[in-house]
Structures are given as C-alpha cells and as structure tokens.
Design a protein around this motif. Structure first.
Motif, PDB file in Angstrom:
ATOM      1  N   THR A  22       0.791  -1.230   0.000  1.00 48.59           N
ATOM      2  CA  THR A  22       0.000   0.000   0.000  1.00 48.59           C
ATOM      3  C   THR A  22       0.825   1.284   0.000  1.00 48.59           C
ATOM      4  O   THR A  22       0.263   2.376  -0.126  1.00 48.59           O
ATOM      5  CB  THR A  22      -0.913   0.018   1.236  1.00 48.59           C
ATOM      6  OG1 THR A  22      -0.118  -0.268   2.395  1.00 48.59           O
ATOM      7  CG2 THR A  22      -2.020  -1.020   1.112  1.00 48.59           C
ATOM      8  N   ASP A  68      -2.181   3.640  -0.682  1.00 45.86           N
ATOM      9  CA  ASP A  68      -2.995   3.478  -1.879  1.00 45.86           C
ATOM     10  C   ASP A  68      -3.535   2.052  -1.860  1.00 45.86           C
ATOM     11  O   ASP A  68      -2.843   1.108  -2.264  1.00 45.86           O
ATOM     12  CB  ASP A  68      -2.176   3.729  -3.138  1.00 45.86           C
ATOM     13  CG  ASP A  68      -3.051   3.787  -4.392  1.00 45.86           C
ATOM     14  OD1 ASP A  68      -4.269   3.534  -4.274  1.00 45.86           O
ATOM     15  OD2 ASP A  68      -2.524   4.068  -5.476  1.00 45.86           O
ATOM     16  N   GLY A  69      -4.749   1.900  -1.343  1.00 40.54           N
ATOM     17  CA  GLY A  69      -5.290   0.556  -1.231  1.00 40.54           C
ATOM     18  C   GLY A  69      -6.658   0.540  -0.581  1.00 40.54           C
ATOM     19  O   GLY A  69      -7.323   1.570  -0.445  1.00 40.54           O
ATOM     20  N   GLN A  70      -7.057  -0.646  -0.167  1.00 36.94           N
ATOM     21  CA  GLN A  70      -8.390  -0.850   0.386  1.00 36.94           C
ATOM     22  C   GLN A  70      -8.407  -0.722   1.907  1.00 36.94           C
ATOM     23  O   GLN A  70      -7.419  -1.036   2.578  1.00 36.94           O
ATOM     24  CB  GLN A  70      -8.918  -2.231  -0.001  1.00 36.94           C
ATOM     25  CG  GLN A  70      -9.464  -2.335  -1.412  1.00 36.94           C
ATOM     26  CD  GLN A  70      -8.373  -2.364  -2.471  1.00 36.94           C
ATOM     27  OE1 GLN A  70      -7.230  -2.723  -2.195  1.00 36.94           O
ATOM     28  NE2 GLN A  70      -8.723  -1.985  -3.692  1.00 36.94           N
ATOM     29  N   THR A  99     -15.561   1.438  -3.609  1.00 32.88           N
ATOM     30  CA  THR A  99     -14.903   0.496  -4.513  1.00 32.88           C
ATOM     31  C   THR A  99     -15.539  -0.883  -4.430  1.00 32.88           C
ATOM     32  O   THR A  99     -16.097  -1.258  -3.397  1.00 32.88           O
ATOM     33  CB  THR A  99     -13.397   0.380  -4.181  1.00 32.88           C
ATOM     34  OG1 THR A  99     -12.762  -0.423  -5.163  1.00 32.88           O
ATOM     35  CG2 THR A  99     -13.182  -0.239  -2.802  1.00 32.88           C
ATOM     36  N   ASP A 120     -13.449   2.088  -8.933  1.00 35.35           N
ATOM     37  CA  ASP A 120     -13.506   3.057  -7.839  1.00 35.35           C
ATOM     38  C   ASP A 120     -14.425   4.203  -8.245  1.00 35.35           C
ATOM     39  O   ASP A 120     -14.323   4.732  -9.355  1.00 35.35           O
ATOM     40  CB  ASP A 120     -12.115   3.614  -7.531  1.00 35.35           C
ATOM     41  CG  ASP A 120     -11.146   2.537  -7.076  1.00 35.35           C
ATOM     42  OD1 ASP A 120     -11.608   1.502  -6.581  1.00 35.35           O
ATOM     43  OD2 ASP A 120      -9.920   2.760  -7.216  1.00 35.35           O
ATOM     44  N   TRP A 162     -15.920  -2.388   1.788  1.00 32.19           N
ATOM     45  CA  TRP A 162     -14.586  -1.863   1.522  1.00 32.19           C
ATOM     46  C   TRP A 162     -14.680  -0.481   0.888  1.00 32.19           C
ATOM     47  O   TRP A 162     -15.614  -0.181   0.153  1.00 32.19           O
ATOM     48  CB  TRP A 162     -13.821  -2.781   0.570  1.00 32.19           C
ATOM     49  CG  TRP A 162     -13.480  -4.110   1.147  1.00 32.19           C
ATOM     50  CD1 TRP A 162     -14.243  -5.240   1.114  1.00 32.19           C
ATOM     51  CD2 TRP A 162     -12.296  -4.446   1.866  1.00 32.19           C
ATOM     52  NE1 TRP A 162     -13.613  -6.269   1.753  1.00 32.19           N
ATOM     53  CE2 TRP A 162     -12.405  -5.818   2.231  1.00 32.19           C
ATOM     54  CE3 TRP A 162     -11.150  -3.741   2.237  1.00 32.19           C
ATOM     55  CZ2 TRP A 162     -11.416  -6.480   2.935  1.00 32.19           C
ATOM     56  CZ3 TRP A 162     -10.157  -4.400   2.944  1.00 32.19           C
ATOM     57  CH2 TRP A 162     -10.285  -5.747   3.293  1.00 32.19           C
ATOM     58  N   LYS A 222     -11.821   2.652  -0.889  1.00 30.11           N
ATOM     59  CA  LYS A 222     -10.472   2.859  -1.430  1.00 30.11           C
ATOM     60  C   LYS A 222      -9.928   4.168  -0.882  1.00 30.11           C
ATOM     61  O   LYS A 222     -10.641   5.177  -0.827  1.00 30.11           O
ATOM     62  CB  LYS A 222     -10.507   2.907  -2.962  1.00 30.11           C
ATOM     63  CG  LYS A 222      -9.141   2.874  -3.640  1.00 30.11           C
ATOM     64  CD  LYS A 222      -8.473   1.527  -3.501  1.00 30.11           C
ATOM     65  CE  LYS A 222      -7.197   1.418  -4.321  1.00 30.11           C
ATOM     66  NZ  LYS A 222      -7.486   1.332  -5.766  1.00 30.11           N
ATOM     67  N   HIS A 256      -6.586   6.947  -0.877  1.00 31.75           N
ATOM     68  CA  HIS A 256      -5.366   7.444  -1.519  1.00 31.75           C
ATOM     69  C   HIS A 256      -4.779   8.568  -0.667  1.00 31.75           C
ATOM     70  O   HIS A 256      -5.476   9.537  -0.359  1.00 31.75           O
ATOM     71  CB  HIS A 256      -5.649   7.990  -2.918  1.00 31.75           C
ATOM     72  CG  HIS A 256      -6.391   7.074  -3.819  1.00 31.75           C
ATOM     73  ND1 HIS A 256      -5.788   6.059  -4.522  1.00 31.75           N
ATOM     74  CD2 HIS A 256      -7.709   7.008  -4.129  1.00 31.75           C
ATOM     75  CE1 HIS A 256      -6.682   5.418  -5.234  1.00 31.75           C
ATOM     76  NE2 HIS A 256      -7.867   5.967  -5.009  1.00 31.75           N
TER      77      HIS A 256
END
Length: 248
Positions: A55, A127-129, A165, A170, A207, A209, A211
């Motif tokens: 991430t 940068d991920g879930q 997401t 997304d 979930w 997303k 950033h």
C-alpha cells in the motif's frame, strides 16, 4: 563604465541566469490521522496480505541523463528513495508508525534541479483498500508543514481521497477529496494548513479505497536569460555601488 564594474555586472548577470535556471519543489506533511465515528465505529487496514498489493512506496527520478529509484512497502513502514545528478536531487521519504497503522506517519517529497535537468518525487503514503464497519464514517486529516515551488516549470501537491470500490471500479467524488497545490506561477500556498476528507459507509460492512500521497516535480531551463526588469535592477544596483565607491 569602469572595468571592475563591468566585471561585477557580468558576474551578477551570470549568477541571475543560473538562479533563473534552477527549479525547486517541495512538500511535507505530518500529524496524519485516520479515525472512525458513528455506526459500528471501526475500520481495518490489511497489512501484508498476499492478496493485496503493498500500500505504500517512494519513487524518484531525474530525466537527463536518466536516473530513477523506487521502493514499495506497507503503510506504516519507513521508506525512502533518492537520486542525485551533480547539484540536482530528488528525494521522497516516509517515516514509520510503530503499530503498523497510519496515525503519526510523516512524509515528504522534494526536487531541486539545475542546468537543464528535470525530476520528480512521489511519496505514496497509502494506496489501497480499507474495510469500514456498517454506517461508519472514516475521516482522514494531515497537517501541511511545508509546500513550495519555484522555477519555470515546477509544482508540488499533497492529497487525500476516499472512494467507494468493488475492487474493480472506484467511484470517487470531489466531496471526499482534499488537496494542497502550488506551482511556479503561484509558489505561495494560501489554503488550509490541515487537509481533511471523510467517507461514510451507507450500509453494512464494506470496503473503501483510500489514496494519500505527495508529489513534487521541477524542470530547469538551460541558457535561461534574466528578464529585462531583473537585468535593469542588477545593473542599477551595481552602478550605485560603483558610484558610491568612486565618491569615497
């Protein structure tokens, strides 16, 4: 014009030209905080899961000649990337968070270029879930410690964003986005010192997303000639110095 004054004016114009050639962009954040409120009141950040990509990361590059460096890892890890070419340098760095989360992580990205070199730096904080409990609002905030850009083609920014997401698509909204941005045309940042963005889970556990990142880029122009107004100021100033010396 006396020879000594001619030499001084010439040296000043060279220095002014070299100054105009330089590019500098830098951005730094601290006090990163991720919180949950309302509803179930919880979130979960997977770390080290084999079914997810890392991430976090840091990446830097200088273009002419080509240099680049990058490192990938997980949120909360200490990561750094750096490249150098003479007096040009690009750096990106993330500090660690002892519990492996995000709270307390700091990050910075900076680029300084001269003599026609170009460069960029990217600090990917996350940068991920993120899994969010039912009807829970998650809120991101960070302090802008420093953001600055100077030079013909430079920019720096810090951003945070939360999106819906399904792991394939997304869906992001300006309402869940915040950014600090400057460039060479507007080097002074006048926005909020603290960036904040929130996202609310409208239903059962799901979930989202997330950033979080910093970017900096800078170009320097070879053979840059100072603007006439700058030349006039330098010449006038040095002429005044020469005149006062002759009177002494």
């Amino acid at each position: 014009m006396p020879n000594t004054l001619k030499w001084a004016v010439g040296a000043a114009l060279i220095a002014a030209s070299q100054l105009a050639m330089a590019g500098l962009a830098q951005v730094q954040i601290s006090n990163l905080t991720l919180s949950a409120s309302g509803g179930a009141g919880w979130y979960w950040l997977p770390k080290g899961a084999t079914w997810l990509s890392p991430t976090a990361g840091a990446a830097t590059g200088l273009i002419a000649p080509s240099f680049d460096d990058s490192v990938a890892g997980w949120h909360g890890d200490a990561l750094a990337s750096s490249v150098t070419d003479g007096t040009s340098v690009a750096q990106a760095q993330l500090t660690s968070e002892t519990s492996g989360g995000l709270n307390g992580v700091t990050a910075q990205a900076s680029v300084a270029t001269t003599g026609g070199q170009s460069g960029w730096a990217f600090a990917q904080v996350f940068d991920g879930q993120i899994m969010v409990g039912s009807n829970t609002t998650i809120t991101l905030s960070e302090t802008i410690d420093n953001i600055f850009a100077s030079g013909p083609t430079t920019q720096a920014n810090a951003y945070i964003e939360l999106c819906t997401t399904d792991f394939t698509t997304d869906i992001c909204s300006p309402l869940n986005f915040a950014e600090a941005f400057v460039d060479g045309n507007s080097p002074a940042y006048s926005g909020p010192n603290v960036l904040t963005a929130s996202w609310t889970n409208p239903g059962s556990t799901t979930w989202a997303k997330m950033h979080i990142g910093l970017t900096a880029s800078a170009d320097s122009l070879a053979n840059t000639i100072p603007e006439p107004a700058s030349i006039a100021l330098v010449v006038t100033g040095l002429a005044g110095i020469g005149f006062s010396r002759r009177r002494a």
